[in-house]
Design a protein around this motif. Structure first.
Motif, mmCIF file in Angstrom:
data_model
loop_
_atom_site.group_PDB
_atom_site.id
_atom_site.type_symbol
_atom_site.label_atom_id
_atom_site.label_comp_id
_atom_site.label_asym_id
_atom_site.label_seq_id
_atom_site.Cartn_x
_atom_site.Cartn_y
_atom_site.Cartn_z
ATOM 1 N N LEU A 188 12.304 -9.273 -10.626
ATOM 2 C CA LEU A 188 12.466 -8.168 -9.678
ATOM 3 C C LEU A 188 11.329 -8.082 -8.657
ATOM 4 N N GLY A 189 10.377 -8.994 -8.753
ATOM 5 C CA GLY A 189 9.299 -9.025 -7.769
ATOM 6 C C GLY A 189 8.083 -8.195 -8.102
ATOM 7 N N VAL A 190 7.971 -7.722 -9.345
ATOM 8 C CA VAL A 190 6.777 -6.985 -9.745
ATOM 9 C C VAL A 190 5.588 -7.936 -9.755
ATOM 10 N N LYS A 191 4.512 -7.552 -9.101
ATOM 11 C CA LYS A 191 3.291 -8.356 -9.120
ATOM 12 C C LYS A 191 2.506 -7.983 -10.369
ATOM 13 N N ILE A 192 2.292 -8.952 -11.264
ATOM 14 C CA ILE A 192 1.598 -8.699 -12.520
ATOM 15 C C ILE A 192 0.227 -9.353 -12.472
ATOM 16 N N MET A 193 -0.786 -8.525 -12.612
ATOM 17 C CA MET A 193 -2.173 -8.994 -12.515
ATOM 18 C C MET A 193 -2.829 -8.876 -13.890
ATOM 19 N N LEU A 194 -2.956 -10.010 -14.585
ATOM 20 C CA LEU A 194 -3.560 -10.040 -15.908
ATOM 21 C C LEU A 194 -5.083 -10.076 -15.807
ATOM 22 N N GLU A 195 -5.728 -9.729 -16.910
ATOM 23 C CA GLU A 195 -7.192 -9.678 -16.969
ATOM 24 C C GLU A 195 -7.760 -8.824 -15.832
ATOM 25 N N THR A 196 -7.053 -7.720 -15.559
ATOM 26 C CA THR A 196 -7.414 -6.830 -14.461
ATOM 27 C C THR A 196 -7.373 -5.386 -14.954
ATOM 28 N N PRO A 197 -8.424 -4.910 -15.599
ATOM 29 C CA PRO A 197 -8.422 -3.545 -16.110
ATOM 30 C C PRO A 197 -8.549 -2.508 -14.999
ATOM 31 N N ALA A 198 -7.743 -1.463 -15.114
ATOM 32 C CA ALA A 198 -7.881 -0.327 -14.201
ATOM 33 C C ALA A 198 -9.085 0.503 -14.622
ATOM 34 N N LYS A 199 -9.743 1.112 -13.635
ATOM 35 C CA LYS A 199 -10.950 1.889 -13.905
ATOM 36 C C LYS A 199 -10.865 3.340 -13.454
ATOM 37 N N LYS A 200 -10.085 3.612 -12.413
ATOM 38 C CA LYS A 200 -10.092 4.981 -11.864
ATOM 39 C C LYS A 200 -8.823 5.230 -11.065
ATOM 40 N N ILE A 201 -8.312 6.446 -11.166
ATOM 41 C CA ILE A 201 -7.211 6.907 -10.319
ATOM 42 C C ILE A 201 -7.809 7.563 -9.084
ATOM 43 N N LEU A 202 -7.374 7.152 -7.932
ATOM 44 C CA LEU A 202 -7.863 7.731 -6.676
ATOM 45 C C LEU A 202 -6.880 8.773 -6.162
ATOM 46 N N LYS A 203 -7.433 9.860 -5.608
ATOM 47 C CA LYS A 203 -6.600 10.919 -5.051
ATOM 48 C C LYS A 203 -7.055 11.235 -3.628
ATOM 49 N N ASP A 204 -6.107 11.677 -2.792
ATOM 50 C CA ASP A 204 -6.461 12.022 -1.425
ATOM 51 C C ASP A 204 -6.903 13.488 -1.351
ATOM 52 N N ASN A 205 -7.162 13.955 -0.135
ATOM 53 C CA ASN A 205 -7.682 15.315 0.001
ATOM 54 C C ASN A 205 -6.637 16.385 -0.281
ATOM 55 N N GLU A 206 -5.394 15.999 -0.482
ATOM 56 C CA GLU A 206 -4.350 16.941 -0.886
ATOM 57 C C GLU A 206 -4.132 16.924 -2.396
ATOM 58 N N GLY A 207 -4.916 16.100 -3.096
ATOM 59 C CA GLY A 207 -4.787 16.018 -4.543
ATOM 60 C C GLY A 207 -3.706 15.089 -5.031
ATOM 61 N N LYS A 208 -3.165 14.270 -4.121
ATOM 62 C CA LYS A 208 -2.114 13.325 -4.502
ATOM 63 C C LYS A 208 -2.725 11.967 -4.848
ATOM 64 N N VAL A 209 -2.100 11.260 -5.774
ATOM 65 C CA VAL A 209 -2.541 9.899 -6.090
ATOM 66 C C VAL A 209 -2.407 9.034 -4.841
ATOM 67 N N CYS A 210 -3.469 8.287 -4.546
ATOM 68 C CA CYS A 210 -3.422 7.412 -3.369
ATOM 69 C C CYS A 210 -3.897 5.993 -3.684
ATOM 70 N N GLY A 211 -4.331 5.762 -4.907
ATOM 71 C CA GLY A 211 -4.771 4.406 -5.218
ATOM 72 C C GLY A 211 -5.310 4.279 -6.626
ATOM 73 N N VAL A 212 -5.582 3.040 -7.008
ATOM 74 C CA VAL A 212 -6.159 2.725 -8.313
ATOM 75 C C VAL A 212 -7.287 1.733 -8.110
ATOM 76 N N LEU A 213 -8.434 2.022 -8.695
ATOM 77 C CA LEU A 213 -9.533 1.060 -8.706
ATOM 78 C C LEU A 213 -9.409 0.210 -9.964
ATOM 79 N N ALA A 214 -9.597 -1.095 -9.806
ATOM 80 C CA ALA A 214 -9.524 -2.019 -10.932
ATOM 81 C C ALA A 214 -10.575 -3.106 -10.741
ATOM 82 N N VAL A 215 -10.706 -3.949 -11.759
ATOM 83 C CA VAL A 215 -11.614 -5.094 -11.691
ATOM 84 C C VAL A 215 -10.794 -6.346 -11.965
ATOM 85 N N ASP A 216 -10.810 -7.295 -11.041
ATOM 86 C CA ASP A 216 -9.986 -8.492 -11.224
ATOM 87 C C ASP A 216 -10.647 -9.476 -12.185
ATOM 88 N N LYS A 217 -9.977 -10.582 -12.451
ATOM 89 C CA LYS A 217 -10.453 -11.519 -13.461
ATOM 90 C C LYS A 217 -11.753 -12.220 -13.069
#
Length: 484
Positions: A150-179
């Motif tokens: 279905l075209g999902v991009k799967i990134m292994l050995e890539t732990p997420a570290k933080k949920i990012l939110k915009d100034n309205e309090g909505k999710v706007c991104g994820v910080l992660a560390v790649d392999k």
């Protein structure tokens, strides 16, 4: 500037994460899945299959269990201390989820009980090696392949570290560390947390539950399941719910021996605490959640299952009374071989003695009380269990040396709960309002057992994971479409 951009980020690739990614992609969303390990599947790779109710498989097997009955069972079992709307949506969807998985090529052996007193809700995945542990890895493989298709991009050995939110309090991104160890930012409109709890984090377990891993708690510890998703959700504004161990008793040190040894010691035998006293009708031992609960309330959180040579010989000759879907074989004729292996390897889980007094000394049980308990128990075997009302068929006297014992400890499959969600798998803040764009599924958000795992409906953990993954995927896909 972001390193990647997508609509939905799924954090972790266990059954809930894979189901979320597939469902969201099927519903038209762009999805990136990040997984800290080198492979997907998580704890479910050790499992056997999900719960479903009113599936076509159950109907074919003439299993008469309705959503209504199952719903009433779990609500009464938990004394309504759980979210009935979430349970109802999960149960309602569960039968269709079996067909959804079959459309991906997943096959099922059938619908089974885990133990005699449970319902046949466990839909065990078919493999090329028969029924047994790790069957669900075949389901995970099918989900993984469907996600890629279905075209999902799967990134292994890539732990997420933080949920990012915009100034309205909505999710706007994820910080992660790649392999390569580089911090990356993935811009998105929704994130789904599916990190599988914190079963491999002793400090977190002690802080949240009071148990000491490896001392009075022997739960599965899947590498990587350390509670990072729960903490990310809390930091992003999700409300905290109580974290619990999904308990199922552990028979300490004997699982490494031939199956006949744990199979005999797991029967409804005499069960005592360190004070040498019985604590329950031992027939209920087959529900290892009940057994773990009972052990948790004893001194040093330990119980001992005890048999003598006459009981062992009975089981070797006739087979054991109770089997379950993990220990299917009633034949324990090689018990003597198992004892020899225990002696040769210095196994510390199986206690053997020529007298009750010696057995008490080896296990630390109060010797005087143990001898008195066995005398009383033997009297019950000739008549009626006046103490805990165990049925006659399970009452067998202990009269012939050598005697055998095994320690029963609290154990389980890891942690459940921590993130408050609603029936749409939206993460809720302390005011019970959704955190815009933030979703959670699986063990991180599994708040449907209160203080005890609902083992009477087996397959519940994986069923909850796959179905809440799907719900989160559906709801997140609809949310990001509305945000466009």
């Amino acid at each position: 500037m972001s390193d990647y951009e997508t609509q939905i980020v799924v954090i972790a690739g266990g059954p809930s994460g894979l189901a979320a990614a597939v469902q969201a992609a099927e519903d038209g969303a762009e999805v990136i899945l990040v997984e800290k390990n080198a492979a997907v599947g998580g704890a479910a790779n050790m499992g056997m299959g999900p719960l479903a109710i009113e599936s076509h498989i159950q109907k074919r097997q003439m299993i008469d269990l309705t959503v209504e009955k199952a719903y009433r069972m779990i609500m009464e079992y938990s004394h309504y201390n759980i979210d009935g709307r979430l349970v109802k949506r999960y149960f309602d969807q569960s039968a269709e989820t079996i067909e959804w998985l079959e459309d991906m090529g997943v096959e099922f052996e059938g619908a089974y009980k885990y133990f005699t007193k449970s319902e046949a809700t466990w839909h065990i995945v078919k493999t090329d090696q028969g029924i047994g542990p790790r069957a669900a890895s075949f389901m995970n493989k099918a989900l993984y392949e469907k996600a890629q298709e279905l075209g999902v991009k799967i990134m292994l050995e890539t732990p997420a570290k933080k949920i990012l939110k915009d100034n309205e309090g909505k999710v706007c991104g994820v910080l992660a560390v790649d392999k390569e160890g580089k911090e990356i930012e993935i811009a998105c409109k929704a994130a789904i947390i599916c990190t599988g709890g914190a079963g491999a984090n002793p400090e977190f377990i002690k802080e949240q539950t009071g148990y000491k891993f490896g001392e009075d708690m022997f739960n599965f510890a899947i590498p990587g399941n350390v509670g990072d998703g729960i903490k990310m959700a809390w930091e992003a504004g999700a409300d905290k719910t109580k974290v619990r161990i999904e308990e199922a008793a552990s028979f300490e040190g004997i699982d490494e021996l031939p199956q006949s040894v744990p199979n005999i010691l797991m029967q409804p035998n005499l069960l005592v605490n360190l004070d040498g006293k019985r604590v329950m009708d031992e027939e209920q031992m087959q529900n290892t959640t009940f057994l773990s609960n009972a052990a948790s309330h004893q001194k040093n959180r330990v119980l001992f299952s005890i048999v003598d040579t006459s009981i062992v010989k009975y089981y070797m000759r006739n087979g054991v009374d109770e089997i379950n879907m993990v220990r299917l074989n009633p034949d324990v004729s090689d018990f003597t071989d198992g004892v020899k292996i225990a002696q040769e390897t210095g196994n510390k889980g199986l206690f053997m003695a020529d007298t009750i007094e010696e057995l008490a000394e080896k296990t630390g049980i109060n010797a005087e009380n143990l001898e008195e308990t066995i005398d009383e128990y033997n009297d019950y075997c000739d008549g009626y269990d006046e103490e805990f009302f165990k049925r006659k068929k399970y009452l067998r006297p202990l009269t012939k040396a050598p005697y055998y014992a095994a320690a029963v400890r609290p154990g389980g499959y890891g942690t459940v709960g921590g993130i408050r969600i609603n029936e749409n798998c939206e993460c809720l803040n302390s005011e019970f309002e959704p955190v815009p764009g933030l979703y959670a599924a699986g063990a991180d958000a599994c708040n449907i057992y209160d203080d005890s795992y609902m083992f009477l409906l087996p397959g519940n953990s994986m069923g909850f994971a796959v179905n809440t993954g799907r719900i989160a995927g559906m709801e997140a896909a609809e949310y990001v479409a509305d945000e466009d």
